[in-house]
Structures are given as structure tokens and as C-alpha cells.
Enzyme design. Structure first.
Site, mmCIF file in Angstrom:
data_model
loop_
_atom_site.group_PDB
_atom_site.id
_atom_site.type_symbol
_atom_site.label_atom_id
_atom_site.label_comp_id
_atom_site.label_asym_id
_atom_site.label_seq_id
_atom_site.Cartn_x
_atom_site.Cartn_y
_atom_site.Cartn_z
ATOM 1 N N SER A 120 0.821 -1.209 0.000
ATOM 2 C CA SER A 120 0.000 0.000 0.000
ATOM 3 C C SER A 120 0.854 1.256 0.000
ATOM 4 O O SER A 120 0.437 2.291 -0.532
ATOM 5 C CB SER A 120 -0.877 0.039 1.249
ATOM 6 N N HIS A 141 -0.636 -2.146 -7.309
ATOM 7 C CA HIS A 141 -1.427 -1.879 -6.107
ATOM 8 C C HIS A 141 -2.923 -1.940 -6.409
ATOM 9 O O HIS A 141 -3.466 -1.046 -7.065
ATOM 10 C CB HIS A 141 -1.028 -0.506 -5.538
ATOM 11 N N GLU A 153 -2.828 0.776 -9.302
ATOM 12 C CA GLU A 153 -1.687 1.666 -9.541
ATOM 13 C C GLU A 153 -0.527 0.784 -10.007
ATOM 14 O O GLU A 153 -0.185 -0.193 -9.332
ATOM 15 C CB GLU A 153 -1.299 2.384 -8.246
ATOM 16 N N ASN A 192 -2.939 6.774 -1.765
ATOM 17 C CA ASN A 192 -2.642 6.797 -0.329
ATOM 18 C C ASN A 192 -1.795 8.000 0.055
ATOM 19 O O ASN A 192 -1.908 8.524 1.159
ATOM 20 C CB ASN A 192 -1.958 5.498 0.100
HETATM 21 N N1 LIG Z 1 -6.482 -4.761 3.115
HETATM 22 C C1 LIG Z 1 -6.526 -3.702 2.371
HETATM 23 O O1 LIG Z 1 -7.463 -2.913 2.408
HETATM 24 C C2 LIG Z 1 -5.413 -3.464 1.394
HETATM 25 C C3 LIG Z 1 -5.643 -2.676 0.279
HETATM 26 C C4 LIG Z 1 -4.621 -2.509 -0.654
HETATM 27 C C5 LIG Z 1 -3.399 -3.098 -0.417
HETATM 28 N N2 LIG Z 1 -3.192 -3.838 0.696
HETATM 29 C C6 LIG Z 1 -1.878 -4.436 0.873
HETATM 30 O O2 LIG Z 1 -1.948 -5.806 0.499
HETATM 31 C C7 LIG Z 1 -1.042 -6.566 1.276
HETATM 32 C C8 LIG Z 1 -1.789 -7.664 1.958
HETATM 33 O O3 LIG Z 1 -2.771 -7.113 2.768
HETATM 34 P P1 LIG Z 1 -4.009 -7.968 3.304
HETATM 35 O O4 LIG Z 1 -4.951 -6.987 3.866
HETATM 36 O O5 LIG Z 1 -4.454 -8.899 2.249
HETATM 37 O O6 LIG Z 1 -3.306 -8.777 4.475
HETATM 38 P P2 LIG Z 1 -3.787 -10.104 5.181
HETATM 39 O O7 LIG Z 1 -3.194 -10.095 6.517
HETATM 40 O O8 LIG Z 1 -5.283 -10.230 5.070
HETATM 41 O O9 LIG Z 1 -3.146 -11.258 4.296
HETATM 42 C C9 LIG Z 1 -1.793 -11.537 4.252
HETATM 43 C C10 LIG Z 1 -1.605 -13.016 3.965
HETATM 44 O O10 LIG Z 1 -0.228 -13.248 3.794
HETATM 45 C C11 LIG Z 1 0.064 -14.511 4.382
HETATM 46 N N3 LIG Z 1 1.496 -14.594 4.671
HETATM 47 C C12 LIG Z 1 2.183 -14.082 5.693
HETATM 48 N N4 LIG Z 1 3.500 -14.351 5.560
HETATM 49 C C13 LIG Z 1 3.636 -15.066 4.416
HETATM 50 C C14 LIG Z 1 4.755 -15.617 3.708
HETATM 51 N N5 LIG Z 1 5.970 -15.502 4.175
HETATM 52 N N6 LIG Z 1 4.506 -16.284 2.576
HETATM 53 C C15 LIG Z 1 3.264 -16.436 2.099
HETATM 54 N N7 LIG Z 1 2.165 -15.912 2.716
HETATM 55 C C16 LIG Z 1 2.353 -15.219 3.846
HETATM 56 C C17 LIG Z 1 -0.817 -14.572 5.616
HETATM 57 O O11 LIG Z 1 -1.018 -15.886 6.032
HETATM 58 C C18 LIG Z 1 -2.072 -13.930 5.098
HETATM 59 O O12 LIG Z 1 -2.978 -14.876 4.586
HETATM 60 C C19 LIG Z 1 -0.375 -5.573 2.200
HETATM 61 O O13 LIG Z 1 0.810 -5.137 1.656
HETATM 62 C C20 LIG Z 1 -1.380 -4.447 2.281
HETATM 63 O O14 LIG Z 1 -0.781 -3.212 2.610
HETATM 64 C C21 LIG Z 1 -4.175 -4.051 1.604
#
Ligand SMILES: NC(=O)c1ccc[n+]([C@@H]2O[C@H](COP(=O)([O-])OP(=O)(O)OC[C@H]3O[C@@H](n4cnc5c(N)ncnc54)[C@H](O)[C@@H]3O)[C@@H](O)[C@H]2O)c1
Length: 664
Positions: A120, A141, A153, A192
Site C-alpha cells: 500500500s 497496487h 496503480e 494513499n
Molecule cells: N487490506 C486492504 O485494504 C489493502 C488494500 C490494498 C493493499 N493492501 C496491501 O496488500 C497486502 C496484503 O494485505 P491484506 O490486507 O491482504 O493482508 P492479510 O493479513 O489479510 O493477508 C496476508 C496473507 O499473507 C500470508 N502470509 C504471511 N507471511 C507469508 C509468507 N511468508 N509467505 C506467504 N504468505 C504469507 C498470511 O497468512 C495472510 O494470509 C499488504 O501489503 C497491504 O498493505 C491491503
């Protein structure tokens, strides 16, 4: 560089949604997670989402099975990435974790695979620094939920190869997204980053006990924003907001660390929706927001000025082009308008004043006007014309794909030989009219006013339409501003009837609303039988506000004008010709040629002094009693008597030659 096989690492909120999007677009996808229980949960969420689509008829039973069939699940990273053309990591937003995951991916994937991060905020250059081939790493993104949010993005790091960037950009389109180009790696990228100073502002408001969250949210909703800022932060997660502010304090400006009020919520485990409470208590996915009166400690302009300021900084730094920023904020924040179109409706001085006051009030330089606003160059910057020190090269940006405006929105082409000038609307695909179009039109008409080489002005649209109307997404700060916009349009369009030259409107394609008003202020209208004409304003809660409510009845009589305005009915050029609104009708293919021919004929045939006088007599005369009108006519005859044009007209007639009028 073809992308066919995709692997997503991290099957959480974003990862499973991204896999769903990719599979729905017909690509095979492997979804990998280090934790088997996370994979199980992801499979359940994926199926539930597709079931919902099936129930609502968005996808068929067969499509459901195909989409599921294209997704495979894995908890072995090395295997999962081995054959992929594109690997997208979506693991938690922890810099060290991301660096190590990207390192692992690049060590196990093919040498020519592309590796994208869904981070993000974190600069891609920071993440790619440790990869085996940093030039193959970039940012991709997605927004939450990926299945619904159109925006992605596409982010270039300091080292991303251009072909990697281009291939990923094209792939984003293939999976049904609207990509924007982030050409320079900045913390928070576009959407962001524009949100960052707002988060600080909302933190400071609570820190200084200036209002309660529900009061600010009530205020935001009263201003038409879809969700209040605190409700939104609860939804996203207060921890996410806190981590972002900490990251911006480290990478953008230490003043982002100025407010620690949100940290208190985080420390007490109040994270918002995910923990059941944050600024509000959450039940069944909904915040229970206490009834509150809208706060009066800030106005919408404060919030929008802060956004515009950050957008300007992004342009100055060469992070993204104005058109991409506008699209990014609209799609990423679900808004009807972005900071660029808001800024178009405001003056440099008012934004500068707002920001200076905010900066003093909250004692932070983050709200202080960006360099270009400080030096009065807002317009140049948001129109993409300003030379910013680090602005990307035009060839690099491809911004033209989204660019709603390239160069001046109205082009003047004058030809001294034919004595005809063309004013060509060239703003967006449908030549929508906004304050920039009006300003450009006014400038050209004033320049043409005393241009004695030009006798006829043709108003034309670039492309297939004259104009589909006013740009409805333009921002207005309130009733006075909206009223002023109407006044400006009336003033500018009226010049077409007052200028001492014959004005011809070439009505083609869509000639609607403001575009129709533009044409009725001209002296002569030409069209094709297919031209689509009408005033849709009353169907939108408006009235024709650039003189249409007054001028149409002058041209057609009250009965027809009332019918056309009160029904919002569209009619064609053929009908417009029958009722006398349009004077000449030409074949679509020959419209420009025939309009030019008419213009050129009038430019030598009609004495300019006669045209100027006749226009005054017709238009002013229609506003006065018969006696005064006739008196004005005889005075005009007296004035014409001494002119060179009259002498030339009569002698050319007697000598059977073309007159050579001088306009004197
Ligand atoms: N949630 C949002 O609103 C949002 C929006 C845009 C971008 N993002 C970005 O997306 C990314 C993920 O966010 P999220 O909300 O999906 O997080 P999340 O916590 O829901 O999911 C992350 C996943 O990664 C897995 N994980 C952890 N370590 C790992 C590894 N070493 N290898 C493989 N899998 C692994 C976890 O088990 C989990 O299922 C982040 O960088 C976040 O900033 C999130």
C-alpha cells in the site's frame, strides 16, 4: 512479453481477491500462502464470493466452475512461482517480511518472470533492492475489495525496466482494471499519498479536542462524501492508519509523526471493524455511529485543499500526471471528482489562503502550500503544462490515453486569405465545456474582436461532436460558485452574438446542454440530419444555465422553448431545420467542407460593417419596443452612409466584380 500464468503469494484479504479477479479474466492462477489455514479460509471466501455472483446472475454455473477450476492452491512457494509469468506478492505490510518474500520469489521464479508487490505504501525501490533482478520488480497496487474496485496503480521503481512496466500495465487492462501510471516511486504512491495529510488532519482534530469523530463524520456526509473519515479509518483498520503515518514520518516528512492520538486506540486494541470497536462500536459489519450535529470546525474546502496540495506535490515530483491522479482519486476513493477537477474550479489565491491558514492553525508545514501554489502556478501544474524539475518525459508517460485535455481546450485557427477563423473545441472525447473551455473561448473571442482580417467565425468541435454539454464532474464550492459559473458562461457565450463578425455554429454529433447553448448564441446554425440536439438539464435537476433558458425562446418562441426545455427531449438536425433553429442542413460526410464554403462565401460577400450593424439591430432590437428599434435602424443607416464598405459595395455591384471590404 506475454503474461499468461500468474501466482499470488499471500492468500489474505487482498491475495484471494486478486486471484479471483485474475481467474475471472480467464488466466490460470496459483494462490500460495505460508499458512495452510489461511489457504483454507481463502478458498472459502473465494467460493462464497463467486456463489454470490452466481446467485445475482453475474456469472453462470459453467463460469463458476471454470473460474474455480483455474485457481490452484499451494503452500510451497518455490513450486508455486516456478512457471509463473507474473508473481504478485500480497503478504502483510511489514517491510522486512516483504523484502524476504520478494527475495525468495526472485530466487525461485524464472529469470524472465515479473515480480509485483501489492504494497500500500512501501517504496518499491526499497523492496526491490534485495531482489536478484530488481529491474523485473514493480508495484501493482489493487484496492479493496479487488473484485469490485476498478483501480490499480502500476508503480515503477528507480530500476524497473520499461518493458516490465508496459507489460504489467497492459495485463491490468486485460483483467478488467483501470490502471494508472505511477512513474516515480513515492511512499503511498498516488491515492494513499493524497490521503496521508488528511489522516494527519483528522488525527490533529481529535488530538486538540476540536470535535468528536461522529461530528466530523456527520459533517463529511452532509457534504456528500460517501463515508465519514473516521468510519473509513475504522473500516480500513486504525493500526493500518497508524503504521502508514509512521512510515510517512520516516520517509516523507517527520511531521507526520506529530500526532500520536490514533496510537492510543491501537495500543488499547481498538482497531476498528476487525477488533469490533475503534472510533465506533461495530456490529454485523456496520458501525454504530452516535447521532451528532455536523461539526463546524472545518469546511469541505479545508479537506479538498489539503488533497489538492498533495496532488500538486506529486505532479511537481514527477510521481504521476494530473489525468492519472484525477482517475486514481475518483476510482480509489469512490468520488465523483478528483483533486484536479476540484482545483480547476478554484483560484490559486483561495487555495493558497486556505492552506496557509491550515498550516498556521495546526502548526505543521505539511499543510503549507506546495511550491507551485506558493508561486501562483496552480493552473499550469494541474493542466500538465508546467515544467516541473523532475517531471517525466511525455513519451514515457503515455498519459494521453487518459488525458482529458491536451493543450488548449479551444483552438483558434485563423486564415487571413479566406477571412474565416475557426474556434475548435478540443476538450475530452465529447468536447465537454468547463471553466477552462470558457476562459479559452473568451480569450480567443476578445482577440478576434478587432481583428479586421477576419469576418466570419466558425465554432466547431474536434472529433464527432460539437459538444455533449457541461462537464458535470467539475467541482463547485457552493451555490455562489455555481451561480458564478453560470454568469461566466452567459457572458462568454453572449460574446458570440455581440462580436462584430458573423458566427456560425457547426452542430454535429452530440450538441447537448451547454453545447446546444453555445450554438444558439451564434448567428447561424448548420447541422447534419443526424445531429443529436437537446437540453437534458431539467432531467438532472438543473436548468439551461448558460443563457439557454432565455435565448431559446427568443429564437423559437416561448411555446417551443418551453416544450424543449421542460421535456428534455432530444431531437435531430432534420427536425431542427424544420422548426427554423438550424438554417442549413448538410450531409454528415460533407459537413466541414460545406460549413467552410458557407463561411468563406459570407466572409467576402457580406460587408463587415453591415454584419456588425445588422447583428446589433436584430438582437438589441428584439429587446426593445418597435419605435425604438426602428429609430435605431435609421440611425444605423446614417452611420453606414459614410463608410468605405458602402462605397465599395455599390461600386463593385455596378462594376460586376467581387467587393473588397475593409470593415471601415
Ligand atoms: N487490506 C486492504 O485494504 C489493502 C488494500 C490494498 C493493499 N493492501 C496491501 O496488500 C497486502 C496484503 O494485505 P491484506 O490486507 O491482504 O493482508 P492479510 O493479513 O489479510 O493477508 C496476508 C496473507 O499473507 C500470508 N502470509 C504471511 N507471511 C507469508 C509468507 N511468508 N509467505 C506467504 N504468505 C504469507 C498470511 O497468512 C495472510 O494470509 C499488504 O501489503 C497491504 O498493505 C491491503
Amino acid at each position: 512479453m506475454q503474461i499468461n500464468r500468474v501466482t499470488v503469494i499471500g492468500a489474505g484479504i487482498m491475495g484471494h481477491g486478486i486471484a479471483e479477479v485474475v481467474s475471472m479474466a480467464g488466466f490460470p492462477v496459483v494462490l500460495e500462502d505460508a499458512f495452510p489455514e489461511a489457504l483454507k479460509k481463502a478458498e472459502g471466501s473465494l467460493k462464497a464470493s463467486l456463489e454470490r455472483m452466481k446467485k445475482s446472475g453475474k456469472i453462470s454455473d459453467a463460469a463458476y466452475s471454470e473460474i474455480i477450476g483455474r485457481i490452484s492452491f499451494s503452500s510451497n512457494m518455490a513450486e508455486a512461482v516456478r512457471d509463473a509469468d507474473l508473481v504478485i506478492e500480497a503478504v502483510p505490510e511489514i517491510p522486512d517480511l516483504k523484502v524476504s518474500v520478494i527475495k525468495d520469489i526472485t530466487a525461485n521464479c524464472r529469470a524472465d518472470a515479473i515480480v509485483a508487490s501489492n504494497t500500500s505504501n512501501i517504496r518499491i525501490s526499497t523492496l526491490a533492492g534485495h531482489a536478484q533482478s530488481p529491474e523485473r520488480v514493480l508495484g501493482l497496487h489493487f484496492f479493496n475489495p479487488p473484485v469490485i474496485m476498478k483501480l490499480v496503480e502500476v508503480i515503477k521503481s528507480d530500476r524497473t525496466a520499461q518493458d516490465v512496466f508496459d507489460a504489467t500495465y497492459e495485463f491490468s487492462k486485460k483483467i478488467g482494471k483501470t490502471p494508472i501510471k505511477v512513474l516515480k516511486d513515492s511512499p503511498g504512491f498516488v491515492v494513499n499519498r493524497i490521503n496521508a495529510p488528511e489522516s494527519l488532519l483528522f488525527c490533529l482534530l481529535l488530538d486538540r479536542n476540536m470535535a468528536k469523530p461522529e461530528e466530523i463524520d456527520a459533517f463529511a456526509k452532509s457534504q456528500g462524501l460517501p463515508m465519514g473519515p473516521y468510519e473509513l479509518m475504522d473500516y480500513v483498520g486504525i493500526d493500518t492508519v497508524v503504521h502508514s503515518l509512521e512510515y510517512y514520518a520516516d520517509t516523507l516528512d517527520k511531521e507526520y509523526g506529530k500526532c500520536t492520538y490514533f496510537n492510543r486506540f491501537m495500543k488499547s486494541g481498538k482497531l476498528g471493524l476487525k477488533s469490533g470497536s475503534g472510533f465506533y462500536v461495530w456490529e454485523n459489519g456496520h458501525a454504530k455511529i452516535p447521532e451528532a450535529k455536523p461539526a463546524n470546525v472545518l469546511d469541505l474546502m479545508d479537506i479538498l485543499s489539503v488533497e489538492i496540495n498533495e496532488a500538486v506535490k506529486i505532479i511537481e515530483e514527477g510521481v504521476a500526471q494530473p489525468a492519472d491522479i484525477e482517475i486514481g482519486v475518483k476510482l480509489g476513493m469512490n468520488r465523483p471528482f478528483g483533486p484536479i477537477s476540484v482545483a480547476e474550479g478554484l483560484t490559486n489565491a483561495e487555495i493558497k489562503k486556505k492552506l496557509t491558514t491550515l498550516s498556521q492553525k495546526f502548526d505543521t508545514k505539511i499543510f503549507y502550500p506546495a511550491k507551485s501554489i506558493e508561486s501562483g502556478k496552480l493552473r499550469e501544474v494541474i493542466s500538465g503544462k508546467a515544467k516541473t524539475p523532475e517531471a517525466p518525459k511525455a513519451a514515457e508517460t503515455h498519459a494521453a490515453e487518459h488525458t482529458e485535455q491536451s493543450g488548449e481546450p479551444v483552438r483558434l485557427e485563423r486564415n487571413e486569405k479566406t477571412r474565416v477563423a475557426h474556434l475548435i473545441l478540443n476538450n475530452t472525447k465529447n468536447n465537454l465545456i468547463n471553466s477552462e473551455v470558457l476562459a479559452s473561448l473568451e480569450k480567443h473571442l476578445k482577440n478576434l474582436w478587432n481583428d479586421h482580417e477576419i469576418n466570419v467565425i466558425i465554432v466547431r468541435g474536434e472529433g464527432n461532436n460539437l459538444s455533449a454539454g457541461a462537464q458535470l464532474t467539475q467541482f463547485f464550492s457552493g451555490p455562489m460558485d455555481f451561480s458564478e459559473n453560470s454568469r461566466v458562461g452567459e457572458r462568454v457565450f453572449r460574446l458570440l452574438s455581440e462580436i462584430p463578425k458573423i458566427t456560425i455554429a457547426e452542430m454535429k454529433g452530440f450538441t447537448l446542454g451547454g453545447g446546444f447553448e453555445l450554438s444558439i448564441w451564434c448567428d447561424i446554425r448548420v447541422a447534419t440530419p443526424e445531429t443529436t440536439i437537446g437540453f437534458p438539464e431539467t432531467t438532472l435537476g438543473l436548468v439551461p444555465g448558460w443563457g439557454g433558458s432565455q435565448r431559446l425562446s427568443k429564437l423559437l418562441g416561448m411555446s417551443r422553448a418551453a416544450y424543449l426545455i421542460l421535456t428534455g427531449e432530444r431531437f435531430d438536425g432534420k427536425y431542427a431545420h424544420e422548426i427554423g433553429l438550424v438554417s442549413r442542413i448538410f450531409d454528415k460526410e460533407k459537413l466541414a467542407e460545406e460549413t467552410d464554403r458557407l463561411g468563406e462565401e459570407l466572409a467576402w460577400k457580406i460587408a463587415p460593417v453591415s454584419a456588425a450593424m445588422a447583428k446589433k439591430l436584430i438582437y438589441k432590437g428584439s429587446e426593445m419596443g418597435a419605435d425604438d428599434g426602428l429609430e435605431m435602424e435609421s440611425v444605423a443607416m446614417g452611420l453606414l452612409y459614410g463608410t468605405d464598405d458602402l462605397k465599395e459595395g455599390i461600386s463593385a455591384f455596378l462594376q460586376k466584380r467581387k467587393p473588397e471590404y475593409k470593415g471601415r
